[in-house]
Design a protein around this motif. Sequence first.
Motif, PDB file in Angstrom:
ATOM      1  N   VAL A  73      -4.311   8.262  -8.092  1.00  0.00           N
ATOM      2  CA  VAL A  73      -4.325   9.111  -9.286  1.00  0.00           C
ATOM      3  C   VAL A  73      -5.732   9.592  -9.607  1.00  0.00           C
ATOM      4  CG1 VAL A  73      -3.862   9.161 -11.767  1.00  0.00           C
ATOM      5  CG2 VAL A  73      -2.272   8.003 -10.239  1.00  0.00           C
ATOM      6  N   ALA A  74      -6.719   8.715  -9.463  1.00  0.00           N
ATOM      7  CA  ALA A  74      -8.071   9.043  -9.895  1.00  0.00           C
ATOM      8  C   ALA A  74      -8.856   9.852  -8.870  1.00  0.00           C
ATOM      9  CB  ALA A  74      -8.835   7.757 -10.225  1.00  0.00           C
ATOM     10  N   PHE A  75      -8.591   9.624  -7.576  1.00  0.00           N
ATOM     11  CA  PHE A  75      -9.448  10.252  -6.577  1.00  0.00           C
ATOM     12  C   PHE A  75      -8.656  11.034  -5.540  1.00  0.00           C
ATOM     13  CE2 PHE A  75     -11.797   6.536  -8.152  1.00  0.00           C
ATOM     14  CZ  PHE A  75     -12.951   7.171  -8.601  1.00  0.00           C
ATOM     15  N   ASP A  76      -8.175  10.345  -4.500  1.00  0.00           N
ATOM     16  CA  ASP A  76      -7.642  11.061  -3.348  1.00  0.00           C
ATOM     17  C   ASP A  76      -6.609  10.191  -2.634  1.00  0.00           C
ATOM     18  OD1 ASP A  76      -8.118  11.473  -0.135  1.00  0.00           O
ATOM     19  OD2 ASP A  76      -8.160  13.364  -1.232  1.00  0.00           O
ATOM     20  N   LEU A  77      -5.573  10.842  -2.119  1.00  0.00           N
ATOM     21  CA  LEU A  77      -4.488  10.106  -1.481  1.00  0.00           C
ATOM     22  C   LEU A  77      -4.938   9.362  -0.228  1.00  0.00           C
ATOM     23  CD1 LEU A  77      -1.593  12.710  -1.624  1.00  0.00           C
ATOM     24  CD2 LEU A  77      -1.784  10.638  -2.953  1.00  0.00           C
ATOM     25  N   VAL A  78      -5.623  10.058   0.656  1.00  0.00           N
ATOM     26  CA  VAL A  78      -6.016   9.445   1.914  1.00  0.00           C
ATOM     27  C   VAL A  78      -7.047   8.345   1.673  1.00  0.00           C
ATOM     28  CG1 VAL A  78      -7.043   9.858   4.179  1.00  0.00           C
ATOM     29  CG2 VAL A  78      -5.488  11.540   3.197  1.00  0.00           C
ATOM     30  N   ILE A  79      -7.975   8.582   0.740  1.00  0.00           N
ATOM     31  CA  ILE A  79      -8.938   7.534   0.384  1.00  0.00           C
ATOM     32  C   ILE A  79      -8.197   6.321  -0.164  1.00  0.00           C
ATOM     33  CG2 ILE A  79     -10.781   6.929  -1.234  1.00  0.00           C
ATOM     34  CD1 ILE A  79     -11.821   9.743  -0.976  1.00  0.00           C
ATOM     35  N   ALA A  80      -7.179   6.571  -0.981  1.00  0.00           N
ATOM     36  CA  ALA A  80      -6.405   5.461  -1.556  1.00  0.00           C
ATOM     37  C   ALA A  80      -5.739   4.632  -0.473  1.00  0.00           C
ATOM     38  CB  ALA A  80      -5.362   6.012  -2.528  1.00  0.00           C
ATOM     39  N   VAL A 122       0.837  -1.201   0.000  1.00  0.00           N
ATOM     40  CA  VAL A 122       0.000   0.000   0.000  1.00  0.00           C
ATOM     41  C   VAL A 122       0.871   1.250   0.000  1.00  0.00           C
ATOM     42  CG1 VAL A 122      -1.725   1.292   1.318  1.00  0.00           C
ATOM     43  CG2 VAL A 122      -1.917  -1.185   1.112  1.00  0.00           C
ATOM     44  N   ILE A 123       1.944   1.237   0.786  1.00  0.00           N
ATOM     45  CA  ILE A 123       2.860   2.383   0.818  1.00  0.00           C
ATOM     46  C   ILE A 123       3.482   2.612  -0.557  1.00  0.00           C
ATOM     47  CG2 ILE A 123       5.052   3.215   1.764  1.00  0.00           C
ATOM     48  CD1 ILE A 123       4.346   1.727   4.353  1.00  0.00           C
ATOM     49  N   GLU A 124       3.913   1.529  -1.205  1.00  0.00           N
ATOM     50  CA  GLU A 124       4.541   1.671  -2.520  1.00  0.00           C
ATOM     51  C   GLU A 124       3.516   2.083  -3.579  1.00  0.00           C
ATOM     52  OE1 GLU A 124       7.614   1.749  -3.136  1.00  0.00           O
ATOM     53  OE2 GLU A 124       8.301   1.116  -1.156  1.00  0.00           O
ATOM     54  N   ILE A 126      -2.585  -6.768  -6.129  1.00  0.00           N
ATOM     55  CA  ILE A 126      -3.843  -6.036  -6.302  1.00  0.00           C
ATOM     56  C   ILE A 126      -3.877  -4.805  -5.395  1.00  0.00           C
ATOM     57  CG2 ILE A 126      -6.337  -6.156  -5.974  1.00  0.00           C
ATOM     58  CD1 ILE A 126      -6.212  -9.076  -6.829  1.00  0.00           C
ATOM     59  N   ALA A 127      -3.445  -4.964  -4.145  1.00  0.00           N
ATOM     60  CA  ALA A 127      -3.423  -3.831  -3.215  1.00  0.00           C
ATOM     61  C   ALA A 127      -2.525  -2.715  -3.742  1.00  0.00           C
ATOM     62  CB  ALA A 127      -2.940  -4.291  -1.839  1.00  0.00           C
ATOM     63  N   PHE A 128      -1.372  -3.079  -4.293  1.00  0.00           N
ATOM     64  CA  PHE A 128      -0.435  -2.106  -4.856  1.00  0.00           C
ATOM     65  C   PHE A 128      -1.062  -1.339  -6.017  1.00  0.00           C
ATOM     66  CE2 PHE A 128       2.792  -1.476  -8.249  1.00  0.00           C
ATOM     67  CZ  PHE A 128       3.568  -0.512  -7.640  1.00  0.00           C
ATOM     68  N   VAL A 129      -1.601  -2.078  -6.990  1.00  0.00           N
ATOM     69  CA  VAL A 129      -2.185  -1.446  -8.181  1.00  0.00           C
ATOM     70  C   VAL A 129      -3.419  -0.629  -7.805  1.00  0.00           C
ATOM     71  CG1 VAL A 129      -3.280  -1.886 -10.407  1.00  0.00           C
ATOM     72  CG2 VAL A 129      -1.276  -3.221  -9.719  1.00  0.00           C
ATOM     73  N   LEU A 130      -4.260  -1.178  -6.937  1.00  0.00           N
ATOM     74  CA  LEU A 130      -5.483  -0.488  -6.528  1.00  0.00           C
ATOM     75  C   LEU A 130      -5.169   0.828  -5.835  1.00  0.00           C
ATOM     76  CD1 LEU A 130      -8.596  -0.620  -6.221  1.00  0.00           C
ATOM     77  CD2 LEU A 130      -8.231  -1.799  -4.048  1.00  0.00           C
ATOM     78  N   THR A 131      -4.198   0.810  -4.928  1.00  0.00           N
ATOM     79  CA  THR A 131      -3.822   2.041  -4.223  1.00  0.00           C
ATOM     80  C   THR A 131      -3.299   3.091  -5.195  1.00  0.00           C
ATOM     81  OG1 THR A 131      -3.235   0.731  -2.273  1.00  0.00           O
ATOM     82  CG2 THR A 131      -2.424   2.986  -2.362  1.00  0.00           C
ATOM     83  N   ALA A 132      -2.467   2.678  -6.148  1.00  0.00           N
ATOM     84  CA  ALA A 132      -1.921   3.625  -7.128  1.00  0.00           C
ATOM     85  C   ALA A 132      -3.032   4.218  -7.987  1.00  0.00           C
ATOM     86  CB  ALA A 132      -0.882   2.930  -7.999  1.00  0.00           C
ATOM     87  N   LEU A 133      -3.946   3.385  -8.470  1.00  0.00           N
ATOM     88  CA  LEU A 133      -5.026   3.869  -9.333  1.00  0.00           C
ATOM     89  C   LEU A 133      -5.959   4.830  -8.594  1.00  0.00           C
ATOM     90  CD1 LEU A 133      -5.983   0.626 -11.310  1.00  0.00           C
ATOM     91  CD2 LEU A 133      -4.700   2.609 -12.133  1.00  0.00           C
ATOM     92  N   VAL A 134      -6.322   4.477  -7.362  1.00  0.00           N
ATOM     93  CA  VAL A 134      -7.222   5.351  -6.604  1.00  0.00           C
ATOM     94  C   VAL A 134      -6.521   6.662  -6.256  1.00  0.00           C
ATOM     95  CG1 VAL A 134      -8.570   5.570  -4.480  1.00  0.00           C
ATOM     96  CG2 VAL A 134      -8.526   3.408  -5.700  1.00  0.00           C
ATOM     97  N   ALA A 166      -6.642   4.429   2.667  1.00  0.00           N
ATOM     98  CA  ALA A 166      -7.692   3.757   3.435  1.00  0.00           C
ATOM     99  C   ALA A 166      -8.187   2.511   2.697  1.00  0.00           C
ATOM    100  CB  ALA A 166      -8.848   4.714   3.698  1.00  0.00           C
ATOM    101  N   ILE A 167      -8.436   2.649   1.387  1.00  0.00           N
ATOM    102  CA  ILE A 167      -8.905   1.505   0.602  1.00  0.00           C
ATOM    103  C   ILE A 167      -7.844   0.407   0.572  1.00  0.00           C
ATOM    104  CG2 ILE A 167      -9.478   0.741  -1.739  1.00  0.00           C
ATOM    105  CD1 ILE A 167     -10.931   3.389  -2.139  1.00  0.00           C
TER     106      ILE A 167
END
Length: 575
Positions: A400-407, A137-139, A390-398, A409-410
């Motif tokens: 870019v698309a939405f918000d850092l803190v939300i990313a 998630v950090i990466e 999946i966690a890595f890719v999902l965090t990166a996509l969210v 958290a997700i």
Amino acid sequence: MTTASLGDRLGGAVRSLLPSRADYRDVRRTWRRDLLAGVTVGIVALPLALGFGVSSGLTAEQGLVTAIVAGVLAAVFGGSNVQVSGPTGAMVVVLVPIVAAHGPQTVALVSILAGLVVLLAGVLRLGRAVSVIPWPVIEGFTLGIAIIIFLQQIPLLTSATQASAGAHSSNALVAAVQSLVEADWGYVPWAVGAALVVIACMVLAQRLQPAVPGSIVGVVLVTLLCAFVATPLAVIGALPSALPAPSLPDVPISALPGLAGAVLTVAALAAIESLLSARVAGSLEDTGRFDADRELVGQGIASIGSGVFGGMPATGAIARTAVNVRSGARTRLAAIVHAGVLLLVVLAVAGPVGMIPLAGLAGVLMLTAWRMVHAGTVRSILRSTRADAIAFVLTALVTVAFDLVIAVAIGVVFAGVVAIRNMAGGTAAVLEPLPGEHESGDERIALVRLDGPLIFASAERVFERVTGLDGVAVVILRASRIEHVDATGAHALADIVRALERRGITVLLKGVRPAHEDLFRRIGVLGSLRHQNHLFDELPDAVAHARRHAAQGAATDRSTSRNAAGEDAQDDAPA
């Protein structure tokens, strides 16, 4: 506890969050290296502070003020000996939509309020909370930030005015596309050329002489070229030759409720990034003890001070902290010197700095973003487990698309769900043979070993497995292999006992761990047993007791069968 001892403990807790002479104990031995490291990181930080100020939708001056004020305060009050704080790319990503939604005049107030939140988190000893964030998630968070920082520079390369970038969407990807569609193609070659010159200087300096700050060399070269060659390139503009006077932001009270979300987002990011940066610094060299709670206190004070001087929220800066450590820094003196170098720039050379082309700063930030991503790290995560990838890719996509803190958290929630699922997968109810020689009646006894964690995610499966046993008179539940149990798991175990007892099946419980006993008593596991003698410490005792129950049950069944046969015979006799 006496009042005096309580007061001593509170006093010690407060003192641990404040500066002390021990912070500078090694300065006599390391001051030369600290001075050199401070000057080095100050030079490196100059173009970054200017660039992040511009990229956030504010001004280069605000970026510089933040680096100076927050740099000093975080160095003095923070929990790391080598952390360098100031404006960062991650904070820029958060500030862009805040500036777009509420205006640049609110940023100083957001900085003060977020600083208070971070300060309170440190006082409440929440500094270790960052340890719950998984590495993928950090990466992923870092990759998303790098992509956004890179995209944020594109508007600066397509327009002669910084204002045109502010007119675009607050989403970096959308803004980059909009700026390309509306680009001034007569301006683009000049801007891209200036950015490439800076990037080339940074790359060559890194390969030929890493001690030379390539970003400064590139920015100075581009500035000199623009001074002697007529170009359309936009420049930073006039900078003040002194720090602004401290003051409270002039924002109406009615605006405060609308800023609550922005404040919490900035505070969460400031805490997360600062703690991660300090943790990374500790892994690079032996730089002394790191106090996570004090670090939050220091970063909170730094953002409050920055806001009072009209700056932006600050965090620990991973790249600058790494430069500081690798340049030999060992005490807080280095970070203080870094802020002093930047202050000297304001006092002595504000005029020449104002002539720096924005495209040159864009080049600095583009290469900085590129260097934030390590191909080896990305490959390692993608080749690890499917869930981590999946966690890595999902965090990166969210991100870019939405918000850092939300990313974040997700990403944490996703990783947590996967971890719980994997943990629950290790839970089993295993039917075992009875130890020793087989005896008559053993077929009426079931020995069930409970393995792994008995938690909410696995409780229902264990309940169905055990209560599904049929054709037995006694069930022995071996609880010694239960690794962890929560309230749901304990409740399910109590339900298992009750369900079996209602069917006339005697339940014996063996090997309850001392750590689980209190919970089992409170939830009712022990109370659901038919008799207190049905709780055992040793398996042989439980098996012997079960065999006696099985024998008694068999005798009862035979007696019942004989009586039923006699009644049947009487019914069949002739009248």
